[in-house]
Scaffold this active site. Sequence first.
Site, PDB file in Angstrom:
ATOM      1  N   GLU A  42       0.892  -1.110   0.148  1.00 11.10           N
ATOM      2  CA  GLU A  42      -0.087   0.089  -0.104  1.00 11.10           C
ATOM      3  C   GLU A  42       0.795   1.262  -0.032  1.00 11.10           C
ATOM      4  O   GLU A  42       0.656   2.329   0.896  1.00 11.10           O
ATOM      5  CB  GLU A  42      -0.906   0.022   1.408  1.00 11.10           C
ATOM      6  CG  GLU A  42      -1.957  -0.984   1.082  1.00 11.10           C
ATOM      7  CD  GLU A  42      -3.069  -0.677   0.255  1.00 11.10           C
ATOM      8  OE1 GLU A  42      -3.015   0.213  -0.518  1.00 11.10           O
ATOM      9  OE2 GLU A  42      -3.974  -1.285   0.078  1.00 11.10           O
ATOM     10  N   GLU A  56      -4.197 -10.450  -0.118  1.00 18.23           N
ATOM     11  CA  GLU A  56      -5.024 -10.350   0.968  1.00 18.23           C
ATOM     12  C   GLU A  56      -6.582 -10.607   0.506  1.00 18.23           C
ATOM     13  O   GLU A  56      -6.918 -10.222  -0.729  1.00 18.23           O
ATOM     14  CB  GLU A  56      -5.015  -9.085   1.534  1.00 18.23           C
ATOM     15  CG  GLU A  56      -3.740  -8.630   1.911  1.00 18.23           C
ATOM     16  CD  GLU A  56      -3.525  -7.089   2.653  1.00 18.23           C
ATOM     17  OE1 GLU A  56      -4.521  -6.690   2.853  1.00 18.23           O
ATOM     18  OE2 GLU A  56      -2.486  -6.618   2.622  1.00 18.23           O
TER      19      GLU A  56
HETATM   20  C1  IPT Z   1      -5.135  -3.727   3.680  1.00 15.96           C
HETATM   21  C2  IPT Z   1      -3.727  -3.611   4.163  1.00 15.96           C
HETATM   22  O1  IPT Z   1      -2.805  -4.008   3.172  1.00 15.96           O
HETATM   23  C3  IPT Z   1      -3.379  -4.384   5.386  1.00 15.96           C
HETATM   24  O2  IPT Z   1      -2.400  -4.044   6.098  1.00 15.96           O
HETATM   25  C4  IPT Z   1      -4.755  -4.241   6.287  1.00 15.96           C
HETATM   26  O3  IPT Z   1      -4.777  -2.809   6.698  1.00 15.96           O
HETATM   27  C5  IPT Z   1      -5.825  -4.620   5.652  1.00 15.96           C
HETATM   28  O4  IPT Z   1      -6.050  -3.671   4.541  1.00 15.96           O
HETATM   29  C6  IPT Z   1      -7.289  -4.441   6.768  1.00 15.96           C
HETATM   30  O5  IPT Z   1      -6.996  -4.999   7.955  1.00 15.96           O
HETATM   31  S1  IPT Z   1      -5.574  -2.205   2.798  1.00 15.96           S
HETATM   32  C7  IPT Z   1      -6.963  -2.071   2.126  1.00 15.96           C
HETATM   33  C8  IPT Z   1      -7.374  -0.726   1.624  1.00 15.96           C
HETATM   34  C9  IPT Z   1      -7.586  -3.183   1.571  1.00 15.96           C
END
Ligand code: IPT
Length: 985
Positions: free
Chosen positions: A425, A502
Site C-alpha cells: 500500500e 489479501e
Molecule cells: C489492507 C492492508 O494492506 C492491510 O495492512 C490491512 O490494513 C488490511 O487492509 C485491513 O485489515 S489495505 C486495504 C485498503 C484493503
Amino acid sequence: MVANADTAHRLDDALTNLIPWHGPVAPRAHLHTDAPTLDLSGTWRFQLVDSPHDTPAGFPDPQFDDTDFVDLAVPSSWHMVDPAGNAPFGRPAYLNTNYPIPVPASDEDIVVPNENPTGCYRHTFEVGKDFTDAERVLLRFEGVDSFARVWFNGVELGWTKGSRLTSEFDVTSQLRPGRNVLAVAVSQWSDGTFLEDQDMWRMSGIFREVTLLVRPHGGIDDLFVHASWDGDAKLLIDGPEGATVAIPELELATTCNTEVAIPDAQPWTAETPKLYDATVSTDTETVTIRIGFRSVAIAGDIITVNGEKIVFRGVNRHEWHPRTGRTLDEQTMRADLELMKRHGVNAIRTSHYPPNARFLDLCDEYGVWVLLECDLETHGFERGGWDGNPTNDDRWYDCLLNRIQRTVERDKNHPAIIGWSMGNESHCGEGIRLMNDWVKNRDPSRFTHYEGDDAHTICDVWTVMYPSMEWVEAVRDRTVMPGAEPAPQTGRELGLPFFMCEFAHAMGNGPGELDAYEERCFDPHFHRDRMHGGFIWEWIDHGIDTGRGYAYGGDFGEVLHDSNFVCDGLVLPDRTPSPGLLEFTATMGAVRIEVDGEQLRDGNGITVINRRDFSDLSDLTFVWQLVNDDEYVQTGVLEVGALAAHQIWTGTVPLPDEISDRMVVVVEAKLVKDTIWAPAGHVVARTSALLVPKPGPRLYLPASSQSHRDGTGWSLGPAHFDRRGRLVTWGNANLVAPVLDLFRAPIDNDRASSLARNTIGDAALAAGLDRLVHTTTSVRDEGDELVVVTRSAAAAARNSMTTTWSWRAIQTNDGSEGVHLDLHVDPHGYWPTMLGRIGVTIGLPAEWTTVSWFGLGPTENYPDSQHAAIWGRWNGEVDDLQTPYVMPQENGLRQGVHELTISGSNGGLRITADGSWPAFAARPWTSQALRTAAHTWDLKPDGHTWLTLDAVSAPLGSTSCGPMPIMSHRLYAQPVDLSLTLSLI
Ligand code: IPT
C-alpha cells in the site's frame, strides 16, 4: 565513522535528511558461524525523554552517571511496559492508514515533531580476548523503531533507520578489553516513519536482538546459496574464493563459486522441507547453513516450484504477542508455525516487513512458502491524493533501495522464500520500479510482487486484495469485467499468475464464504490455471493483554485511532484458534474429505481429494466411524493408501441394515507418525455426514391432558401461558416468554470501519431490530391447541412480522408430557434491511447452564462457515459456548439442531425439531448486551440463560474489509416455519 563533535548539531538532519543510514557496513546474510558472538540481550539502563533534543548531556559517555536511569529489557518496546497500568514510558497507539504525525506537503522538506519520544539506552558489558584480539568486530541491531543513533565507548558510530531491518556497525577500533559501554538514542519519529505506515500498533524501542560479532580476517562475511532442483540438484555458493563447502549427508565436498550437480539429493518443498546441513569453511571461520534444493519459475502464467504448480493456502502474518508486542521469542515463533502447519496453512506473506531472522530458519525447517515483504508502507499519503508519495518522489529513492537491499541481502539464503515483495500500500511509481529492478538483478531466482503495481508493468505476478467473488471468477474465466474494480490496466496482467495477497478479512466473527473463494481461486480441480490461491488477512488479533481482557485501538487515549480493526486474525491474541481458522482448515486445507450420506450405499459416498502439490497421502491414515447419536456403532480404516498429489479416491463404509436419523459417518485423516509440528494421531482433516440428510415429520401421541384455562391464562401439559398467550412457566420454572428475534449483535463484518463501506449493522439498528415491540393480537383456545398470534415491529416502523404460535399438548416418544409448537412467521410491509436471524429467544433460569445437542458442533458454525462443524452429540456448559472475540459481537451459533437439552439441577427443557433443524445460541447475556459491550470484561451474566433458536441465520461474510456476502447468502425478510417439541427434564 562519524566523529562526535561533527554530528551533534546535525541530529535533526539525520532524523529527516532522507538518507537511510550513516555508518553501517554493507548489508549481508545472517549466517550461523563458529566465530565468537555475544548476545547483548538483557537488562539495559534506560531513560525516556520527550525529544531527541532533551537527551541527558553526555549520556553516551562511558563515565556518565546513569543512576537516574531505570532498567529496561532489551529487546523490547518501551511502550509495552505495563501499557494498561502505569505505562511509565507511554502507551502504544493503533492506527491503520493514517500517519500518527503530521505529513509534510510535497513542496516542503520532511519534518517530524520535536515531541519525539526518545529512549536513551546504556549497556555496559565485558568482552574477552576473543573479541579484543579480533581483526574486526561488528555490532548488529536487528530491529530498532524507527531511528537509532549509536555510540560505543563514547564515540559515535553513526545512525540508522529501517525499523525491521538489520544494521551492523564496525566497532573494532572502539572495543576495549574489559568494560565497554554501548549507548543508543532511539527516536520514535524520523523520515523512516513515513515509510512505515503499516496497519498496526505504533510503538518504539530496540525490539529485536543486539549482538556483537567477531569477524575473523579471511572469514566468511557473506554467502549467497543457489540451490536449484530440476530432477537433479545443483549447488553454487557465492562466497570467499577458496572456501570449502561440505554436505556430509550427500558426501559432497566442493568449494565456493563452483557449480556442482548432485544427482541423489531430495528437493525442498513446503510439503517436504528436506534440508541438508552444510558447512562453508575458510582457515579462520566455519559457517553452518541449511540448504534446500528447489527452483522457482514462472511458466506462462503459472508459478512453479520444481516444475509443479503451487497454490498458496496462505496467511498474512504480522509479528505479535499480546504482552511483548513485536518482540517474539523462539517459542512463540514455533507456536505460530506449529499452529499453521496443524491447520493446513502452507504459505506466509510477511506483512508488511521482514520478520525476525530466526523465524525464517524455522520456515525452512517446518516447510511453508514465504512471500518475503520489505519494510515499506506509505498508505497515509492516500489522504492527500498520493501527492509527494515516496515511491514516486525521487528524494526518497535511496531510502527505498536501501530497504529492499537490506531485505534481500539478509534473507537470500532461505529456500522457504520463493518471492520478494516490495512492500504494501505505497501506491506506485518509479521508486517501486527501481526496487524491483534491483531485486531482479540481484536475485533472478525468485518472483517479485507488489500489489500496488496497478498498471502491472513492473512485477512478475498479478495480485489483488479483497476482490468480490464475481471479480475472481472473471479472472479465472478470463472474461473482462467492464467497469469492475480493480480493472485490468495494461493487458499485461492477463498473462500473469494471479493470487489474492489479501482476502477474507478475519476480523471478529468470520471470515465466512471461504468455500466460495476456494472454489474460485484455488484451482481445486487441478486445471493448472493461473489461480494460485491467496493469503487470508490475517494471522493474529493484535490485542494487548490488560490482565482482564484485550485492549485495542482507542483504549490508550490515542488522539487518532482505528478501534478494533487491529483485531482481525484467525487466532485470538493468545493464539487460541478461532472458529475461522478451523473453517480455513476445512475449506482450504490441502487434504479434503467429502462424505455424501445418501450415496454411501452405492459404494462411492466418500471422496478423498489430495490437493497437495507434491506429496502423496501415505503420511495419513483415514479412519471412519459410524456413530448413532452418542453411541459408536462401528469404526474402520479407509484404504486410501499413497494417493498421489492431485488424485482423488472414492469409496464407502459398510452400513447397517437399519439406519436412524441420528446416524453419522465421520471420517478423519490422522498423522501416522510424529512430525515436528504435530504428534502422531493429529487430525489434519475431518468431515461428517448424516445418513438421513433431511428432517422427516414426526408423529406424536396426543397428551392425556387438554388445554385448560384459569384466571391467569392457559395450561397445556407442563406449560403455562399468561392471558396474552405468552409461555411464562415451564414445569416449576418461570421464563421470560419467547419472542420473535431478528437481531444479532453486529459482528465486525456488519459494522462500518476505517476501510469498510458496509452498514449492515447500522441499518439493522436503524430499523430497530434490537428493539422490536411484541403485541399479542389474538389468542384462540381450540381444544388441545392454543393458537397465539403476535405482531412484532419497532417503534415508528410500519413493517412488521406476524408470528403464529400453535401450541399443542402431546406425549413425547419417551412418554413424558410436553408441548408441540408450530411456529409460522410472515413478514408484512416493506423490509429492505438485512436481518441477523429469524428465530425466537426465550429467557430461561440462570441455573440452566448444561447443554447437550445433536447437530453441528462442537465449534460454532454459521450458514457460510460450517465445514469445520461435525454432526454429532455435543455437550457443554453455556460459558463454553461463547467465543470471546476481542470486541463482543454475535457468536456461538450451532446449526442443524435435531435435539437440544438445556438444564440445571432444578429442571430443564428438551427441544426436538422436525420439519427443519434450527440453529441455537445459549448465552448468559442478551444480544443487546453483546452489542453495547466494548470489551469482554463489560459482559456480565444478567440472571437468565438466553436461548435463541433460529429458523434461518445470517451469513458472516468478510465485509469488514471486503465484498458484501454473495447475494443469495444474504438474509432478508421471508416467511419461515419452525416445528418444535418441548418436553420437561
Ligand atoms: C489492507 C492492508 O494492506 C492491510 O495492512 C490491512 O490494513 C488490511 O487492509 C485491513 O485489515 S489495505 C486495504 C485498503 C484493503
